[in-house]
Design a protein around this motif. Structure first.
Motif, PDB file in Angstrom:
ATOM      1  N   LEU A 194      32.180  65.957 -10.771  1.00  0.00           N
ATOM      2  CA  LEU A 194      31.068  64.779  -9.437  1.00  0.00           C
ATOM      3  C   LEU A 194      30.106  65.494 -10.115  1.00  0.00           C
ATOM      4  N   PHE A 195      30.028  66.334 -11.192  1.00  0.00           N
ATOM      5  CA  PHE A 195      28.790  67.135 -12.009  1.00  0.00           C
ATOM      6  C   PHE A 195      28.466  65.926 -12.437  1.00  0.00           C
ATOM      7  N   GLY A 196      29.166  65.540 -13.682  1.00  0.00           N
ATOM      8  CA  GLY A 196      28.334  64.012 -14.236  1.00  0.00           C
ATOM      9  C   GLY A 196      28.131  62.787 -13.684  1.00  0.00           C
ATOM     10  N   ALA A 197      28.981  63.121 -13.130  1.00  0.00           N
ATOM     11  CA  ALA A 197      29.151  61.724 -12.137  1.00  0.00           C
ATOM     12  C   ALA A 197      27.004  61.251 -11.923  1.00  0.00           C
ATOM     13  N   LEU A 198      26.546  62.835 -11.041  1.00  0.00           N
ATOM     14  CA  LEU A 198      25.337  62.874 -10.770  1.00  0.00           C
ATOM     15  C   LEU A 198      24.269  62.653 -11.829  1.00  0.00           C
ATOM     16  N   LEU A 199      25.262  62.764 -12.477  1.00  0.00           N
ATOM     17  CA  LEU A 199      23.726  63.281 -13.889  1.00  0.00           C
ATOM     18  C   LEU A 199      24.019  61.941 -14.808  1.00  0.00           C
ATOM     19  N   GLY A 200      23.236  61.301 -14.381  1.00  0.00           N
ATOM     20  CA  GLY A 200      23.105  59.263 -15.309  1.00  0.00           C
ATOM     21  C   GLY A 200      23.489  58.429 -14.300  1.00  0.00           C
ATOM     22  N   GLY A 201      24.561  58.826 -13.078  1.00  0.00           N
ATOM     23  CA  GLY A 201      25.434  57.711 -12.495  1.00  0.00           C
ATOM     24  C   GLY A 201      23.800  56.879 -11.315  1.00  0.00           C
ATOM     25  N   GLY A 202      22.716  58.243 -11.173  1.00  0.00           N
ATOM     26  CA  GLY A 202      22.219  57.846 -10.138  1.00  0.00           C
ATOM     27  C   GLY A 202      22.680  58.340  -9.488  1.00  0.00           C
ATOM     28  N   HIS A 203      22.037  57.710  -8.476  1.00  0.00           N
ATOM     29  CA  HIS A 203      22.519  57.911  -6.543  1.00  0.00           C
ATOM     30  C   HIS A 203      23.542  57.011  -5.988  1.00  0.00           C
ATOM     31  N   GLY A 204      24.008  57.508  -4.755  1.00  0.00           N
ATOM     32  CA  GLY A 204      25.161  57.006  -4.446  1.00  0.00           C
ATOM     33  C   GLY A 204      26.371  57.354  -3.974  1.00  0.00           C
ATOM     34  N   LEU A 205      25.748  59.404  -4.283  1.00  0.00           N
ATOM     35  CA  LEU A 205      27.107  60.395  -4.028  1.00  0.00           C
ATOM     36  C   LEU A 205      26.529  60.951  -3.653  1.00  0.00           C
ATOM     37  N   GLY A 206      25.586  60.803  -2.514  1.00  0.00           N
ATOM     38  CA  GLY A 206      24.923  61.849  -1.442  1.00  0.00           C
ATOM     39  C   GLY A 206      23.353  62.649  -1.793  1.00  0.00           C
ATOM     40  N   VAL A 207      23.446  63.253  -1.321  1.00  0.00           N
ATOM     41  CA  VAL A 207      21.835  63.325  -1.160  1.00  0.00           C
ATOM     42  C   VAL A 207      21.230  64.405  -2.481  1.00  0.00           C
ATOM     43  N   VAL A 208      20.432  64.413  -2.798  1.00  0.00           N
ATOM     44  CA  VAL A 208      19.797  65.999  -3.222  1.00  0.00           C
ATOM     45  C   VAL A 208      18.448  67.196  -3.304  1.00  0.00           C
ATOM     46  N   THR A 209      19.431  67.967  -2.737  1.00  0.00           N
ATOM     47  CA  THR A 209      18.029  68.891  -1.511  1.00  0.00           C
ATOM     48  C   THR A 209      17.478  69.356  -3.073  1.00  0.00           C
ATOM     49  N   ALA A 210      18.136  70.365  -4.574  1.00  0.00           N
ATOM     50  CA  ALA A 210      17.298  70.432  -5.230  1.00  0.00           C
ATOM     51  C   ALA A 210      18.436  70.543  -6.818  1.00  0.00           C
ATOM     52  N   MET A 211      17.955  70.622  -7.679  1.00  0.00           N
ATOM     53  CA  MET A 211      17.923  70.702  -8.448  1.00  0.00           C
ATOM     54  C   MET A 211      17.923  71.990 -10.160  1.00  0.00           C
ATOM     55  N   GLU A 212      18.539  72.865 -10.575  1.00  0.00           N
ATOM     56  CA  GLU A 212      18.039  73.662 -11.667  1.00  0.00           C
ATOM     57  C   GLU A 212      18.757  73.027 -13.052  1.00  0.00           C
ATOM     58  N   PHE A 213      17.599  72.502 -13.894  1.00  0.00           N
ATOM     59  CA  PHE A 213      17.279  73.104 -15.165  1.00  0.00           C
ATOM     60  C   PHE A 213      17.062  74.009 -16.144  1.00  0.00           C
ATOM     61  N   ALA A 214      17.050  73.973 -17.898  1.00  0.00           N
ATOM     62  CA  ALA A 214      16.994  74.722 -18.675  1.00  0.00           C
ATOM     63  C   ALA A 214      15.132  73.578 -19.433  1.00  0.00           C
ATOM     64  N   LEU A 215      14.582  74.262 -19.573  1.00  0.00           N
ATOM     65  CA  LEU A 215      13.235  74.277 -19.953  1.00  0.00           C
ATOM     66  C   LEU A 215      13.311  74.693 -21.669  1.00  0.00           C
ATOM     67  N   MET A 216      12.425  73.707 -21.978  1.00  0.00           N
ATOM     68  CA  MET A 216      12.387  73.766 -24.153  1.00  0.00           C
ATOM     69  C   MET A 216      10.865  74.473 -24.340  1.00  0.00           C
ATOM     70  N   PRO A 217      11.313  74.947 -25.456  1.00  0.00           N
ATOM     71  CA  PRO A 217      10.496  76.090 -26.191  1.00  0.00           C
ATOM     72  C   PRO A 217       8.717  75.023 -26.342  1.00  0.00           C
ATOM     73  N   VAL A 218       8.382  74.531 -25.706  1.00  0.00           N
ATOM     74  CA  VAL A 218       7.812  73.498 -26.209  1.00  0.00           C
ATOM     75  C   VAL A 218       6.098  73.929 -25.525  1.00  0.00           C
ATOM     76  N   ALA A 219       4.886  74.430 -26.366  1.00  0.00           N
ATOM     77  CA  ALA A 219       4.007  74.826 -25.606  1.00  0.00           C
ATOM     78  C   ALA A 219       2.615  73.587 -25.817  1.00  0.00           C
ATOM     79  N   ARG A 220       3.345  73.075 -27.052  1.00  0.00           N
ATOM     80  CA  ARG A 220       1.644  72.279 -27.542  1.00  0.00           C
ATOM     81  C   ARG A 220       2.569  71.298 -28.315  1.00  0.00           C
ATOM     82  N   LEU A 221       2.078  69.664 -28.552  1.00  0.00           N
ATOM     83  CA  LEU A 221       2.128  68.621 -29.587  1.00  0.00           C
ATOM     84  C   LEU A 221       1.863  68.342 -30.759  1.00  0.00           C
ATOM     85  N   TYR A 222       1.729  66.941 -30.986  1.00  0.00           N
ATOM     86  CA  TYR A 222       0.664  66.447 -31.774  1.00  0.00           C
ATOM     87  C   TYR A 222       0.417  64.498 -31.411  1.00  0.00           C
ATOM     88  N   GLY A 223      -0.480  64.662 -30.431  1.00  0.00           N
ATOM     89  CA  GLY A 223       0.858  63.112 -29.953  1.00  0.00           C
ATOM     90  C   GLY A 223      -0.658  62.329 -30.208  1.00  0.00           C
TER      91      GLY A 223
END
Length: 483
Positions: A194-223
């Motif tokens: 179920l976890f893998g299907a939710l991520l990239g499978g979009g909606h259709g399996l329930g209503v997401v109420t919260a999510m936890e994810f990793a943050l990246m060590p990026v403070a600046r960009l050249y852009g």
């Protein structure tokens, strides 16, 4: 396997005044019916075409409100749609139940763990702002006003994509209310399917109420952007294809072709001009960034050139996406490659002489996007080297009247790259593609036939009454689960 028709739910029970009143006593947020003050505002979103017209709207304030709304919908035979910001609305509910999550706006950053936890209505700008003081960045998209959850469920390709991959690749947990109205926390360890299907499978399996994810060590960009006049479109596209053959994974970029209308509300420097925008986001040093972009600058004079070192919190200025709601339709193609002649054909079809305005964007993919475990999520076509995205505004006074012309133009432009086409990205399908005559083909183009069957089986198991059917991928339920 027997054919399963998942396009229908059981008939809705008649909603007398007592039923919504009972629901209102169960939730902390709003319960609104057609004609109530605030109903239209609650249904509105960034996408103005095809607005929701539900029988009931629940303006949820917490996961308990979402669970109560789902139980109510199931008990009364009402299909459920969910909206946070409405940027990527794929289908409008007419007579069902809409859960509006915009009030669920909590953001918590754990700088030691380098994670963020967000509620369902949070937009990316809030997360960028909360993470920046800690020298961290989320894998957000180009617009700060886009909702975190829907973007991530679709995969999520942003300014750090080639360096770190899809946003979906870095999710730690998903809080979900399934069709039975039961809240649950889904992780790769507890329920990998179920976890893998939710991520990239979009909606259709329930209503997401919260999510936890990793943050990246990026403070600046050249852009920033290199902007060329439209008379150099062929030269820029050819140079961009050569350039993207061997740039490092730390550099994520795109090129956009825009024939701006001559409208007074546009800035003077854009009004009535055809421009080519090359967008750059590089996590290396500014000095190395300058060396890397030299072949693009060598194409010729620029209308503007604002490449610079910036704090990550200013990364939204690279694309400068519109912030005002409007009506639009969009399609896309994920490409295993492409040549300059095909892109010249796309430019010729969609430029100033086109019958309708078309914003064309070619994203360079690869890098970390292709390097992840493909079995861990439902993100499709990781081997794509480019994404070609087409988006056109629809008439504000009668959006549906212009949709046929827009889709005809998009189909003709995408036909030019058909030899390299692998499929579609669900994140860049704008408009009611789930209601197209070829909706099942559209759904299969997102994931492929085998993955689409797996997702259909999961939806059948977790949502046997097809409560959550307002999504392009749900169109696969029209076909046999064993086809």
């Amino acid at each position: 396997m027997q054919s399963i028709d998942r396009t229908q739910t059981r008939p809705a029970a008649a909603l007398g005044p007592a039923a919504p009143a009972a629901l209102a006593r169960e939730v902390r947020g709003l319960v609104l019916l057609p004609g109530d003050a605030g109903y239209d505002a609650e249904c509105a979103g960034f996408q103005l075409a095809g607005p929701h017209r539900p029988a009931v709207v629940v303006g949820a304030r917490c996961a308990g409100d979402v669970a109560a709304a789902v139980r109510f919908a199931r008990g009364h035979g009402l299909p459920v749609a969910v909206q946070a910001t409405g940027h990527g609305r794929s289908a409008a509910t007419d007579g069902g139940l809409l859960i509006s999550t915009g009030r669920m706006a909590g953001v918590w950053v754990d700088p030691a763990a380098r994670t963020a936890r967000v509620e369902a209505g949070v937009v990316w700008g809030r997360v960028v702002e909360a993470a920046a003081p800690h020298g961290l960045a989320p894998l957000n998209g180009s617009s700060p006003g886009v909702g975190v959850v829907s973007y991530t469920l679709g995969g999520g390709v942003g300014g750090l994509a080639r360096t770190y991959g899809f946003a979906a690749d870095h999710v730690r947990s998903v809080d979900l209310v399934t069709a039975d109205g039961r809240p649950r926390r889904v992780t790769a360890e507890r329920d990998p399917g179920l976890f893998g299907a939710l991520l990239g499978g979009g909606h259709g399996l329930g209503v997401v109420t919260a999510m936890e994810f990793a943050l990246m060590p990026v403070a600046r960009l050249y852009g920033g952007q290199l902007v060329f006049g439209g008379e150099r479109v062929d030269e820029v596209l050819a140079a961009y294809l050569r350039w993207t053959r061997d740039v490092p994974d730390a550099l994520t970029s795109s090129v956009a072709l825009i024939a701006y209308p001559d409208l007074p509300q546009l800035p003077e420097q854009l009004r009535g001009r055809y421009l080519v925008h090359v967008r750059i986001a590089y996590t290396g040093s500014a000095e190395e960034g300058e060396r890397l972009v030299a072949p693009l600058r060598a194409v010729g004079p620029r209308v503007s050139d604002d490449l610079r070192e910036m704090p990550y919190a200013a990364s939204h200025t690279i694309h400068r996406d519109p912030s005002e709601p409007h009506a639009y339709d969009g399609d896309n193609a994920l490409l295993g490659g492409v040549d300059a002649a095909a892109l010249r054909r796309v430019a010729a079809l969609t430029g100033p002489a086109a019958p309708v305005m078309c914003v064309v964007q070619l994203n360079h993919l690869g890098g970390a996007l292709a390097a992840r475990d493909t079995a861990a999520t439902a993100v499709g076509h990781r081997d794509a080297r480019y994404a070609l995205r087409l988006l056109s505004p629809l008439p504000g006074d009668a959006p549906e009247a212009g949709r046929a012309a827009v889709r005809a133009l998009h189909a003709e432009a995408l036909a030019a790259v058909a030899p390299w086409r692998l499929g579609r990205s669900v994140n860049f399908l704008f408009g009611g593609h789930g209601q197209r005559p070829d909706a099942a083909e559209v759904a299969r183009s997102v994931h492929g036939a085998d993955e689409q069957r797996r997702l259909a089986d999961l939806r059948a198991a977790h949502d046997p009454e097809n409560l959550f059917r307002f999504h392009p991928a749900a169109a696969a339920g029209r076909a046999s689960a064993g086809a």
